[in-house]
Design an enzyme around this catalytic site. Structure first.
Site, PDB file in Angstrom:
ATOM      1  N   GLY A  19      65.711  14.118  97.593  1.00 24.57           N
ATOM      2  CA  GLY A  19      65.583  13.110  98.648  1.00 24.57           C
ATOM      3  C   GLY A  19      65.490  11.713  98.073  1.00 24.57           C
ATOM      4  O   GLY A  19      66.143  10.782  98.564  1.00 24.57           O
ATOM      5  N   TYR A 150      61.888  32.590 101.704  1.00 25.37           N
ATOM      6  CA  TYR A 150      62.522  31.271 101.510  1.00 25.37           C
ATOM      7  C   TYR A 150      64.007  31.340 101.871  1.00 25.37           C
ATOM      8  O   TYR A 150      64.525  30.464 102.576  1.00 25.37           O
ATOM      9  CB  TYR A 150      62.336  30.828 100.053  1.00 25.37           C
ATOM     10  CG  TYR A 150      63.036  29.537  99.700  1.00 25.37           C
ATOM     11  CD1 TYR A 150      62.577  28.316 100.182  1.00 25.37           C
ATOM     12  CD2 TYR A 150      64.163  29.535  98.869  1.00 25.37           C
ATOM     13  CE1 TYR A 150      63.223  27.125  99.848  1.00 25.37           C
ATOM     14  CE2 TYR A 150      64.803  28.355  98.536  1.00 25.37           C
ATOM     15  CZ  TYR A 150      64.335  27.150  99.027  1.00 25.37           C
ATOM     16  OH  TYR A 150      64.973  25.975  98.697  1.00 25.37           O
TER      17      TYR A 150
HETATM   18  P1  NDP Z   1      60.756  18.187  95.766  1.00 25.74           P
HETATM   19  O1  NDP Z   1      59.568  19.039  95.753  1.00 25.74           O
HETATM   20  O2  NDP Z   1      60.988  17.205  94.678  1.00 25.74           O
HETATM   21  O3  NDP Z   1      60.869  17.433  97.155  1.00 25.74           O
HETATM   22  C1  NDP Z   1      60.509  18.064  98.351  1.00 25.74           C
HETATM   23  C2  NDP Z   1      60.252  16.985  99.350  1.00 25.74           C
HETATM   24  O4  NDP Z   1      59.951  17.583 100.610  1.00 25.74           O
HETATM   25  C3  NDP Z   1      59.061  16.122  98.972  1.00 25.74           C
HETATM   26  O5  NDP Z   1      59.384  14.801  99.295  1.00 25.74           O
HETATM   27  C4  NDP Z   1      57.954  16.641  99.866  1.00 25.74           C
HETATM   28  O6  NDP Z   1      57.013  15.647 100.219  1.00 25.74           O
HETATM   29  C5  NDP Z   1      58.759  17.008 101.084  1.00 25.74           C
HETATM   30  N1  NDP Z   1      58.023  17.944 101.940  1.00 25.74           N
HETATM   31  C6  NDP Z   1      57.646  19.206 101.668  1.00 25.74           C
HETATM   32  N2  NDP Z   1      56.953  19.721 102.701  1.00 25.74           N
HETATM   33  C7  NDP Z   1      56.898  18.751 103.641  1.00 25.74           C
HETATM   34  C8  NDP Z   1      56.320  18.640 104.915  1.00 25.74           C
HETATM   35  N3  NDP Z   1      55.624  19.650 105.479  1.00 25.74           N
HETATM   36  N4  NDP Z   1      56.458  17.487 105.580  1.00 25.74           N
HETATM   37  C9  NDP Z   1      57.133  16.462 105.056  1.00 25.74           C
HETATM   38  N5  NDP Z   1      57.696  16.482 103.845  1.00 25.74           N
HETATM   39  C10 NDP Z   1      57.583  17.624 103.149  1.00 25.74           C
HETATM   40  O7  NDP Z   1      61.984  19.202  95.823  1.00 25.74           O
HETATM   41  P2  NDP Z   1      63.563  19.031  95.932  1.00 25.74           P
HETATM   42  O8  NDP Z   1      63.956  17.623  95.928  1.00 25.74           O
HETATM   43  O9  NDP Z   1      64.129  19.954  94.944  1.00 25.74           O
HETATM   44  O10 NDP Z   1      63.802  19.673  97.365  1.00 25.74           O
HETATM   45  C11 NDP Z   1      64.457  19.019  98.417  1.00 25.74           C
HETATM   46  C12 NDP Z   1      65.104  20.056  99.305  1.00 25.74           C
HETATM   47  O11 NDP Z   1      66.096  20.754  98.557  1.00 25.74           O
HETATM   48  C13 NDP Z   1      64.134  21.121  99.834  1.00 25.74           C
HETATM   49  O12 NDP Z   1      64.450  21.386 101.190  1.00 25.74           O
HETATM   50  C14 NDP Z   1      64.450  22.331  98.966  1.00 25.74           C
HETATM   51  O13 NDP Z   1      64.179  23.544  99.621  1.00 25.74           O
HETATM   52  C15 NDP Z   1      65.942  22.144  98.743  1.00 25.74           C
HETATM   53  N6  NDP Z   1      66.472  22.844  97.595  1.00 25.74           N
HETATM   54  C16 NDP Z   1      66.068  22.546  96.323  1.00 25.74           C
HETATM   55  C17 NDP Z   1      66.561  23.239  95.244  1.00 25.74           C
HETATM   56  C18 NDP Z   1      66.142  22.957  93.847  1.00 25.74           C
HETATM   57  O14 NDP Z   1      66.452  23.792  92.973  1.00 25.74           O
HETATM   58  N7  NDP Z   1      65.468  21.856  93.545  1.00 25.74           N
HETATM   59  C19 NDP Z   1      67.539  24.315  95.437  1.00 25.74           C
HETATM   60  C20 NDP Z   1      67.943  24.524  96.803  1.00 25.74           C
HETATM   61  C21 NDP Z   1      67.412  23.816  97.828  1.00 25.74           C
HETATM   62  P3  NDP Z   1      55.676  15.392  99.344  1.00 25.74           P
HETATM   63  O15 NDP Z   1      56.153  15.045  97.957  1.00 25.74           O
HETATM   64  O16 NDP Z   1      55.027  14.259 100.037  1.00 25.74           O
HETATM   65  O17 NDP Z   1      54.908  16.670  99.393  1.00 25.74           O
END
Ligand code: NDP
Length: 245
Positions: A19, A150
């Protein structure tokens, strides 16, 4: 030329990983960007680090009141907006026999219900010609031990794009899905997967490495911008070939 000039974009989970990289690229491409952070702690940190670049809002997408506050803010400050990258999510690893009802609910409340109501509340505020990009995962369509819950949450996300494409006129909103493979972001540390395990995961993809958040940002930009104007209800696998094996 800027691909997102005069656009207003919302990136949920824009304070970290995929993000954050995407919010930076959207900004570079001319958009005004709103990002969300989940907790007061991550919000304060993001505001301090990125407050000059982005409009940072605290919102936990698993709480409907937070989603409503987020869109009330957007409505008051911008009126309408153009791009939604519904990316906030949590990962999870739990062998099926160890899955608890609490774990199950947390996964679905965040990844499914949270994303669903983020998009549902966004739709009335999206300009004609908007793009909505939903983050799913390669495991939405790939068997992966320990990932049954998941994976199911991400399969739901993939399906939302299809239903919404059928429900809303494409000239108003295009819905597409970005499905990352294993990407080097804080998500693995949050799951407690050591670097060795992360590297092993990357090494088991055809491309033989983890992906980078910046690589996902480029894919998200493609789907968010007019470059993908004929791409509708589709899933872009940005997974180093992991879904193919
Ligand atoms: P990060 O953990 O770096 O980022 C996850 C983000 O989601 C953080 O900004 C976190 O906020 C936010 N978040 C989580 N739960 C909530 C909530 N309840 N309300 C609001 N915000 C929330 O992980 P990634 O960047 O890797 O993940 C981003 C997306 O990509 C996710 O949907 C993940 O499932 C998906 N993804 C990632 C993969 C990977 O290998 N990295 C593979 C496939 C999919 P905060 O930091 O404030 O908690």
């Amino acid at each position: 030329m800027s691909k997102l000039a005069n656009k207003i974009a919302l990136v949920t989970g824009g304070n970290s990983g995929i993000g954050l990289a995407t919010a930076k690229l959207f900004k570079e491409q001319g958009a005004q960007v709103v990002i969300t952070a989940r907790s007061n702690e991550t919000f304060e940190k993001a505001k301090q680090e990125y407050g000059a670049q982005f409009d940072v809002v605290q919102a936990d997408v698993s709480k409907i009141a937070d989603i409503e506050r987020l869109f009330a803010h957007i409505k008051t400050k911008y009126g309408k907006f153009d791009i939604l990258f519904a990316n906030a999510g949590i990962a999870g690893f739990s062998p099926t026999l160890e899955v608890t009802p609490e774990y199950f609910d947390n996964q679905f409340n965040t990844n499914v219900k949270g994303l669903y109501f983020t998009v549902a509340r966004a739709i009335p505020l999206l300009n004609k010609g908007s793009s909505v990009v939903l983050t799913a995962s390669v495991v939405a369509s790939k068997g992966f031990a320990g990932s049954s819950v998941y994976s199911a949450t991400k399969a739901a996300v993939r399906n939302f794009a299809r239903s919404w494409t059928a429900e809303f006129p494409v000239e108003d909103i295009r819905f597409n899905v970005l499905s990352p493979g294993p990407i080097q972001t804080p998500i693995f540390d949050k799951m407690g997967l050591p670097q060795e395990g992360q590297d092993h995961l990357g090494g088991s993809t055809p491309i033989k490495r983890l992906g980078k958040a910046e690589e996902m940002a480029k894919a998200a930009l493609f789907l968010a911008s007019d470059d993908s104007s004929y791409v509708v209800g589709a899933e872009l696998m940005a997974d180093g070939g992991f879904g193919q094996i």
